[in-house]
Scaffold this motif. Structure first.
Motif, mmCIF file in Angstrom:
data_model
loop_
_atom_site.group_PDB
_atom_site.id
_atom_site.type_symbol
_atom_site.label_atom_id
_atom_site.label_comp_id
_atom_site.label_asym_id
_atom_site.label_seq_id
_atom_site.Cartn_x
_atom_site.Cartn_y
_atom_site.Cartn_z
ATOM 1 N N TYR A 1 0.930 -1.392 -0.063
ATOM 2 C CA TYR A 1 0.200 0.077 -0.070
ATOM 3 C C TYR A 1 0.894 1.204 -0.017
ATOM 4 C CZ TYR A 1 -3.405 -3.477 1.294
ATOM 5 O OH TYR A 1 -4.229 -4.376 1.378
ATOM 6 N N GLY A 2 2.066 1.222 0.150
ATOM 7 C CA GLY A 2 2.968 2.524 0.151
ATOM 8 C C GLY A 2 3.341 2.664 -1.134
ATOM 9 N N GLY A 3 4.372 3.822 -1.260
ATOM 10 C CA GLY A 3 4.940 4.065 -2.713
ATOM 11 C C GLY A 3 5.841 3.331 -3.085
ATOM 12 N N ARG A 4 6.633 3.522 -4.008
ATOM 13 C CA ARG A 4 7.883 2.681 -4.587
ATOM 14 C C ARG A 4 8.851 2.674 -3.325
ATOM 15 N NH1 ARG A 4 8.530 5.346 -9.230
ATOM 16 N NH2 ARG A 4 10.010 6.737 -8.146
ATOM 17 N N LEU B 1 17.884 6.841 -8.889
ATOM 18 C CA LEU B 1 19.032 6.637 -8.160
ATOM 19 C C LEU B 1 19.487 7.844 -7.427
ATOM 20 C CD1 LEU B 1 21.566 4.906 -7.775
ATOM 21 C CD2 LEU B 1 22.718 5.890 -9.666
ATOM 22 N N ILE B 2 19.982 7.624 -6.014
ATOM 23 C CA ILE B 2 20.353 8.861 -5.362
ATOM 24 C C ILE B 2 21.985 8.274 -4.933
ATOM 25 C CG2 ILE B 2 20.378 10.012 -3.197
ATOM 26 C CD1 ILE B 2 17.290 9.572 -3.260
ATOM 27 N N VAL C 1 18.872 6.514 -15.520
ATOM 28 C CA VAL C 1 17.725 6.717 -14.767
ATOM 29 C C VAL C 1 17.888 8.105 -14.096
ATOM 30 C CG1 VAL C 1 17.026 4.286 -14.162
ATOM 31 C CG2 VAL C 1 18.712 5.653 -12.800
ATOM 32 N N PRO C 2 16.929 8.932 -13.765
ATOM 33 C CA PRO C 2 16.970 10.125 -13.055
ATOM 34 C C PRO C 2 17.764 9.774 -11.682
ATOM 35 C CG PRO C 2 14.753 9.981 -13.719
ATOM 36 C CD PRO C 2 15.415 8.374 -14.149
ATOM 37 N N THR C 3 18.914 10.604 -11.788
ATOM 38 C CA THR C 3 19.857 10.574 -10.465
ATOM 39 C C THR C 3 19.929 11.804 -9.674
ATOM 40 O OG1 THR C 3 20.922 8.859 -11.798
ATOM 41 C CG2 THR C 3 22.108 10.166 -9.944
ATOM 42 N N LEU C 4 20.030 11.720 -8.338
ATOM 43 C CA LEU C 4 20.220 12.749 -7.505
ATOM 44 C C LEU C 4 21.530 12.581 -6.835
ATOM 45 C CD1 LEU C 4 19.349 15.283 -5.798
ATOM 46 C CD2 LEU C 4 18.231 13.684 -4.094
ATOM 47 N N PHE D 1 12.285 14.491 -4.687
ATOM 48 C CA PHE D 1 13.064 14.015 -5.882
ATOM 49 C C PHE D 1 12.213 12.601 -6.198
ATOM 50 C CE2 PHE D 1 16.142 10.662 -7.083
ATOM 51 C CZ PHE D 1 16.448 10.843 -8.354
ATOM 52 N N LEU D 2 12.149 11.662 -4.940
ATOM 53 C CA LEU D 2 11.620 10.307 -5.383
ATOM 54 C C LEU D 2 9.931 10.538 -5.915
ATOM 55 C CD1 LEU D 2 13.093 8.454 -2.208
ATOM 56 C CD2 LEU D 2 13.814 8.392 -4.574
ATOM 57 N N ARG D 3 9.404 11.482 -5.336
ATOM 58 C CA ARG D 3 7.707 11.535 -5.500
ATOM 59 C C ARG D 3 7.500 12.179 -6.749
ATOM 60 N NH1 ARG D 3 4.664 11.316 -0.431
ATOM 61 N NH2 ARG D 3 3.873 13.620 -0.953
ATOM 62 N N SER D 4 8.514 13.291 -7.067
ATOM 63 C CA SER D 4 8.301 13.822 -8.426
ATOM 64 C C SER D 4 8.077 13.316 -9.583
ATOM 65 C CB SER D 4 9.175 15.220 -8.643
ATOM 66 O OG SER D 4 10.600 14.506 -8.807
ATOM 67 N N GLU D 5 6.953 13.436 -10.722
ATOM 68 C CA GLU D 5 6.890 12.857 -11.929
ATOM 69 C C GLU D 5 7.932 13.190 -12.782
ATOM 70 O OE1 GLU D 5 2.864 13.362 -13.218
ATOM 71 O OE2 GLU D 5 2.045 12.310 -11.371
#
Length: 329
Positions: free
Chosen positions: A52-55, A157-158, A267-270, A321-325
């Protein structure tokens, strides 16, 4: 040694407030390791709900051999942002299987071993097709190695406080080392020359560096202390792959570099570091220059552990960062 004037800064954890209650699950995963000579297990802890949580965010600790403890504040992401967080102890440390008989065995303690362990954990949890990855220090190196393989399930990825090349890391660390008091530098050099880096005097001198460039919270939070105790209790992995300290890298990672492969990360990376970090700007910049979609955030009041030193802002930056589309770079 003369005292080093470091302005004490209390942890800002008291300013972080929980909004929800997230369930915690602990477990172990069987991990078949050729050459180990005994059954191996990886210990993990899940904060949140995978259904039920996010990714989920899987967190890779540093060292190698430090253990998950100092990353426990990352569970704030589950408590306040409903992001399931997976912490685990890599093989050879913490609550996972220890193999002290393998100390010094560079052919056993390899990056490939830890990549296989990560894959094994992802499949055990059933999240290998949809997950994010966070890595601090050595964990960031491991996370980058994982990402260049192009795993289909990796979304974001962070890379936090991590080098892309060990030669850059050592060069930068030694620049910072030269800023230490002369008597501290003399103690470090003496014991490295004499190969007596297990001396308590050497450890005290190293601690002066760590208080400036690893964690500036004074005193260190208990979870940070536990992680460093992990190395004292069993230095097998750290001494084999790294060496006796952050700036005296003589282990199997001494020639490590990922520079040529960084463009493979798609992949998008922070990218994260701290203003006083041992992972200085010159150390982390190759990630920014070579990864296609990357954003770089420097925490102005932090060193190597902004998740501890600027806990509230860190959680805001990472959760966004993790939640933004989308991510603009």
């Amino acid at each position: 040694m003369a005292p080093v004037p470091i302005e004490p800064r209390p942890s800002d954890s008291s300013r972080f407030r929980s909004h929800t209650i997230a369930a915690t699950t602990e477990g172990v995963v069987d991990f078949e390791v050729p050459g180990a000579g005994k059954p191996c297990k990886t210990w993990y802890r899940l904060r949140g709900n995978l259904t039920y949580g996010g990714r989920p965010l899987v967190c890779l600790h540093g060292g190698p051999g430090v253990g998950h403890d100092y990353l426990e504040s990352l569970e704030d992401l589950s408590i306040s942002y409903n992001i399931p967080v997976v912490l685990y102890d890599q093989l050879g440390t913490g609550r996972s299987t220890h193999l002290p008989e393998k100390k010094g065995d560079a052919k056993f303690w390899t990056i490939g071993l830890f990549l296989a362990e990560l894959d094994n954990l992802l499949r055990h949890l059933g999240i290998h097709q949809n997950y994010d990855l966070y890595g601090n220090s050595w964990g960031g190196m491991l996370g980058a190695e994982h990402a260049i393989l192009g795993p289909k399930g990796l979304n974001r990825l962070i890379i936090a406080d991590a080098p892309a090349n060990i030669h850059n890391w050592v060069r930068a660390a030694n620049k910072l080392r030269k800023e230490l008091p002369e008597d501290v530098q003399a103690v470090l050099q003496k014991h490295e020359d004499d190969k007596t880096t297990d001396s308590p005097e050497y450890e005290r001198a190293v601690q002066v560096f760590y208080q400036r460039h690893v964690c500036r919270v004074n005193p260190w939070p208990k979870e940070v202390q536990r992680s460093f105790q992990n190395i004292k209790d069993d230095p097998t992995v750290y001494h084999t792959m790294n060496g006796p300290s952050e700036f005296h890298v003589v282990g199997s990672l001494k020639e490590w570099s990922i520079l040529q492969d960084l463009p493979k990360i798609d992949v998008p990376t922070l990218l994260i570091n701290g203003r006083y970090d041992e992972a200085t700007d010159e150390v982390v910049e190759p990630y920014f220059q070579k990864i296609k979609r990357v954003k770089w955030v420097t925490f102005e009041q932090s060193s190597h552990m902004p998740h501890v030193e600027e806990r509230s802002r860190f959680m805001e930056v990472v959760s966004h960062f993790l939640r933004s589309e989308t991510m603009r770079c």
